[in-house]
Design a protein around this motif. Structure first.
Motif, PDB file in Angstrom:
ATOM      1  N   SER A  23       0.820  -1.225   0.000  1.00 40.39           N
ATOM      2  CA  SER A  23       0.000   0.000   0.000  1.00 40.39           C
ATOM      3  C   SER A  23       0.845   1.262   0.000  1.00 40.39           C
ATOM      4  O   SER A  23       0.440   2.296   0.515  1.00 40.39           O
ATOM      5  CB  SER A  23      -0.965   0.000   1.193  1.00 40.39           C
ATOM      6  N   THR A  26      -0.399   3.225  -5.504  1.00 36.40           N
ATOM      7  CA  THR A  26      -1.650   2.759  -6.094  1.00 36.40           C
ATOM      8  C   THR A  26      -1.546   2.873  -7.603  1.00 36.40           C
ATOM      9  O   THR A  26      -0.710   3.622  -8.126  1.00 36.40           O
ATOM     10  CB  THR A  26      -2.849   3.596  -5.614  1.00 36.40           C
ATOM     11  N   ASP A  68      -7.586  -0.494  -8.533  1.00 39.08           N
ATOM     12  CA  ASP A  68      -7.211  -0.373  -7.116  1.00 39.08           C
ATOM     13  C   ASP A  68      -8.288  -0.989  -6.218  1.00 39.08           C
ATOM     14  O   ASP A  68      -7.980  -1.660  -5.227  1.00 39.08           O
ATOM     15  CB  ASP A  68      -6.988   1.098  -6.734  1.00 39.08           C
ATOM     16  N   GLN A  69      -9.554  -0.779  -6.568  1.00 38.78           N
ATOM     17  CA  GLN A  69     -10.651  -1.372  -5.793  1.00 38.78           C
ATOM     18  C   GLN A  69     -10.627  -2.892  -5.887  1.00 38.78           C
ATOM     19  O   GLN A  69     -10.844  -3.585  -4.893  1.00 38.78           O
ATOM     20  CB  GLN A  69     -11.997  -0.818  -6.275  1.00 38.78           C
ATOM     21  N   ALA A  72      -7.862  -4.100  -3.636  1.00 39.67           N
ATOM     22  CA  ALA A  72      -8.256  -3.986  -2.234  1.00 39.67           C
ATOM     23  C   ALA A  72      -9.216  -5.112  -1.828  1.00 39.67           C
ATOM     24  O   ALA A  72      -9.222  -5.542  -0.676  1.00 39.67           O
ATOM     25  CB  ALA A  72      -8.897  -2.624  -1.966  1.00 39.67           C
TER      26      ALA A  72
END
Length: 194
Positions: A23, A26, A68-69, A72
């Motif tokens: 992290s 991104t 990115d989602q 995650a």
């Protein structure tokens, strides 16, 4: 093992993936950094003329945010997930991506391929982010003999970021003033297909 600091010009896809995993980077911030360099040096700054076209910025940022989602949520598609890439302007891209496919020729400006070339689609499906279309010698230098390497009517001359001074028209095929530099992570795209 010491962690390598991020450097856009020298970091590999593996390095970038490690930063994503921690992290510390991104896809969205990486895309912004790539676009910043394009804005600084494609037509201004070093005036490299490396890209004939760039995808619409909002579209790039939305794709990066979506990837990115996915990351995650634990759904990284491949080692290329979130990695920006470019393709030569002779490789077909769907007009919905916001870039033409001209092969550097005025004759193809406004052409509308029916979809992405299989290579482009495979990279997109793997989570890559198509930033833009790279310049090239008109018709990939298959138009005839004696063409100037790195020149097309659509984009003019492409210059190397690593060679200073004027373009030398008499230096022969792939002379030093038009030689291009390939980012280290591009080789990992090639590995992806082998």
């Amino acid at each position: 093992m010491a962690l390598k600091p991020f450097n856009l010009l020298t970091s590999t896809a593996r390095d970038i993936q490690q930063l994503f995993d921690r992290s510390e980077l991104t896809a969205e911030s990486l895309v912004k950094e790539v676009l910043d360099q394009v804005n600084k040096h494609n037509k201004d700054g070093l005036n490299l003329g490396a890209l004939i076209s760039v995808a619409p910025i909002q579209q790039l940022l939305e794709r990066a945010q979506f990837l990115d989602q996915e990351r995650a949520a634990g759904k990284a598609r491949s080692p290329l997930h979130g990695i920006p890439f470019i393709v030569k302007d002779a490789i077909a891209t769907d007009p919905q991506l916001g870039m033409g496919t001209t092969a550097g020729s005025w004759a193809l400006v406004g052409s509308r391929p029916p979809g992405n070339a299989p290579t482009v689609q495979k990279l997109l499906d793997a989570g890559g982010i198509l930033i833009g279309k790279a310049s090239l010698t008109e018709f990939i230098n298959f138009k005839g003999k004696g063409l100037i390497d790195g020149w097309s009517p659509v984009n003019g001359y492409t210059r190397s970021a690593y060679v200073r001074g004027p373009l030398k028209l008499d230096e022969g095929a792939m002379g030093h003033s038009v030689r291009l530099f390939i980012l280290p992570w591009v080789s990992q795209f090639i590995d992806f297909f082998l």
